[in-house]
Scaffold this motif. Sequence first.
Motif, PDB file in Angstrom:
ATOM      1  N   PHE A  42      -2.733  13.312  -8.932  1.00  0.00           N
ATOM      2  CA  PHE A  42      -3.535  12.182  -8.801  1.00  0.00           C
ATOM      3  C   PHE A  42      -4.256  12.107  -7.515  1.00  0.00           C
ATOM      4  O   PHE A  42      -3.592  12.205  -6.371  1.00  0.00           O
ATOM      5  N   THR A  43      -5.543  12.146  -7.829  1.00  0.00           N
ATOM      6  CA  THR A  43      -6.392  12.061  -6.464  1.00  0.00           C
ATOM      7  C   THR A  43      -6.449  10.807  -5.975  1.00  0.00           C
ATOM      8  O   THR A  43      -6.217   9.873  -6.598  1.00  0.00           O
ATOM      9  N   PRO A  44      -6.998  10.195  -4.931  1.00  0.00           N
ATOM     10  CA  PRO A  44      -7.080   8.903  -4.431  1.00  0.00           C
ATOM     11  C   PRO A  44      -7.916   8.270  -5.341  1.00  0.00           C
ATOM     12  O   PRO A  44      -7.358   7.019  -5.628  1.00  0.00           O
ATOM     13  N   ASP A  45      -8.854   8.550  -6.024  1.00  0.00           N
ATOM     14  CA  ASP A  45      -9.716   7.842  -6.893  1.00  0.00           C
ATOM     15  C   ASP A  45      -8.789   7.579  -8.228  1.00  0.00           C
ATOM     16  O   ASP A  45      -8.727   6.259  -8.806  1.00  0.00           O
ATOM     17  N   ALA A  46      -7.942   8.374  -8.701  1.00  0.00           N
ATOM     18  CA  ALA A  46      -7.201   8.286  -9.727  1.00  0.00           C
ATOM     19  C   ALA A  46      -6.154   7.275  -9.429  1.00  0.00           C
ATOM     20  O   ALA A  46      -5.872   6.092 -10.257  1.00  0.00           O
ATOM     21  N   LEU A  47      -5.406   7.050  -8.231  1.00  0.00           N
ATOM     22  CA  LEU A  47      -4.612   6.071  -7.902  1.00  0.00           C
ATOM     23  C   LEU A  47      -5.097   4.813  -7.611  1.00  0.00           C
ATOM     24  O   LEU A  47      -4.624   3.714  -7.981  1.00  0.00           O
ATOM     25  N   ASP A  48      -6.542   4.735  -7.159  1.00  0.00           N
ATOM     26  CA  ASP A  48      -7.258   3.575  -7.256  1.00  0.00           C
ATOM     27  C   ASP A  48      -7.398   2.663  -8.332  1.00  0.00           C
ATOM     28  O   ASP A  48      -7.259   1.780  -8.725  1.00  0.00           O
ATOM     29  N   ALA A  49      -7.935   3.647  -9.224  1.00  0.00           N
ATOM     30  CA  ALA A  49      -8.226   3.219 -10.775  1.00  0.00           C
ATOM     31  C   ALA A  49      -6.793   2.902 -11.445  1.00  0.00           C
ATOM     32  O   ALA A  49      -7.149   1.688 -12.193  1.00  0.00           O
ATOM     33  N   LEU A  50      -5.645   3.417 -11.126  1.00  0.00           N
ATOM     34  CA  LEU A  50      -4.387   3.122 -11.781  1.00  0.00           C
ATOM     35  C   LEU A  50      -4.075   1.807 -11.079  1.00  0.00           C
ATOM     36  O   LEU A  50      -3.485   0.898 -12.002  1.00  0.00           O
ATOM     37  N   ALA A  51      -4.101   1.546 -10.009  1.00  0.00           N
ATOM     38  CA  ALA A  51      -3.831   0.055  -9.347  1.00  0.00           C
ATOM     39  C   ALA A  51      -4.654  -0.964  -9.854  1.00  0.00           C
ATOM     40  O   ALA A  51      -4.019  -2.219  -9.865  1.00  0.00           O
ATOM     41  N   ARG A  52      -5.703  -0.852 -10.314  1.00  0.00           N
ATOM     42  CA  ARG A  52      -6.764  -1.669 -11.109  1.00  0.00           C
ATOM     43  C   ARG A  52      -5.980  -2.135 -12.328  1.00  0.00           C
ATOM     44  O   ARG A  52      -6.487  -3.034 -13.058  1.00  0.00           O
ATOM     45  N   LEU A  53      -5.242  -1.320 -13.109  1.00  0.00           N
ATOM     46  CA  LEU A  53      -4.745  -1.487 -14.519  1.00  0.00           C
ATOM     47  C   LEU A  53      -3.536  -2.439 -14.430  1.00  0.00           C
ATOM     48  O   LEU A  53      -3.084  -2.865 -15.365  1.00  0.00           O
ATOM     49  N   GLY A  54      -2.583  -2.536 -13.275  1.00  0.00           N
ATOM     50  CA  GLY A  54      -1.558  -3.209 -13.346  1.00  0.00           C
ATOM     51  C   GLY A  54      -0.673  -3.239 -12.040  1.00  0.00           C
ATOM     52  O   GLY A  54      -1.143  -2.908 -11.153  1.00  0.00           O
ATOM     53  N   GLN A  55       0.512  -3.607 -12.251  1.00  0.00           N
ATOM     54  CA  GLN A  55       1.477  -3.734 -10.962  1.00  0.00           C
ATOM     55  C   GLN A  55       1.998  -2.292 -10.758  1.00  0.00           C
ATOM     56  O   GLN A  55       2.967  -1.931 -11.920  1.00  0.00           O
ATOM     57  N   VAL A  56       1.604  -1.367  -9.939  1.00  0.00           N
ATOM     58  CA  VAL A  56       2.222   0.056 -10.028  1.00  0.00           C
ATOM     59  C   VAL A  56       3.247   0.205  -9.108  1.00  0.00           C
ATOM     60  O   VAL A  56       3.444  -0.177  -8.024  1.00  0.00           O
ATOM     61  N   VAL A  57       4.270   0.673  -9.530  1.00  0.00           N
ATOM     62  CA  VAL A  57       5.473   1.080  -8.873  1.00  0.00           C
ATOM     63  C   VAL A  57       5.908   2.530  -8.645  1.00  0.00           C
ATOM     64  O   VAL A  57       5.770   3.055  -9.863  1.00  0.00           O
TER      65      VAL A  57
END
Length: 351
Positions: A42-57
């Motif tokens: 997971f690149t920083p861009d991928a983690l950023d995109a994931l955080a925009r999708l929901g509440q990430v734990v």
Amino acid sequence: MKSDSPGEAAAIPTDQARNRPGASARPRIVLLVPPTRVPLMFTPDALDALARLGQVVRADGTTDEIAADLPELLEGADVAITGWGAPPIPAELFGYRLRFVAHAAGSVKRLVPPEVVERGVVVCHAATIIADAVCEYTIALILMGLRRPHEMAAAMAAGADWRSAGYTEPRTLAGRVVGVIGAGYVGRKVINLLRAFEAQVILVDPFAGDDIGVPRLSLEEAFRQAEILTVHAPVTPATERMIRAEHLALLRDGALFINVARSRLVDSDALLAELRQGRLWAALDVFDEEPLSVSDPLRSLPNVLVTPHAAGFTRDTYARQGMTMVEEIGRHLRGEPLRYRVAPDRYTLMA
């Protein structure tokens, strides 16, 4: 701890689980990959995109520590993300909410029980992304076997005479009969690349459809006809050790044998015995015990090229694995058609 940065997911210890259902209307997405392995996929861009999708734990700890806290981590979860180092998810933890698993790697069978897939849990994975790297590697190994640049380079480095350093029996891939065992994600891509080289492709796969467009033969007949044999089947009860001494003996002198799939598809003792005769050339990327012992005889055979289970590894592939699954989660949450879903009827046949 949580970060205030909108591009970072909250990293929590596995002995805690925060933001229980009801605290937010956003989907709860649980990343079960150990923190030390997250940057691989997971690149920083991928983690950023994931955080925009929901509440990430994001789970914290080792694989065993994460496994111990799975009931707490997955309580109220809508999506689970797995990958290298993630623990298996027991069937009882899948409920009315947790119905989607995104696996940012290839082999997923050991992590998600088949019975929950049969009950309708959706599993997506990045196997087709990894397959791109594996099939390129396969073609590279075949070409090395046909032309032997590594052997010529070693001879030149050792000071060999200009003419004597050259490989005396080079062949082109065009026109060679290549047997492909297994027409899964990798096997199909390998077949397509072999066609571009104008090789004559034959296939061993009782489950393959007619859409592949190459002759399907029995295992025995493929070993008889092939000048190059490349293995891409999954390990199942029907395929484990299916390549035995009698099959290897059918290969013509000078044939190439490539295995970047699983060593358990082959009788390893029979393969070693055949290779010690020196009449075949082999490229092997997978072994019964990994890492391969420094004293393993395969390391020293002049007609064997061994590599450390590296066929699926490229920096580009790793980055695509994570982003591909983030994008797939987005499609799932928006109710859009999925691109990387594992077909339930193929789940038990996968690698």
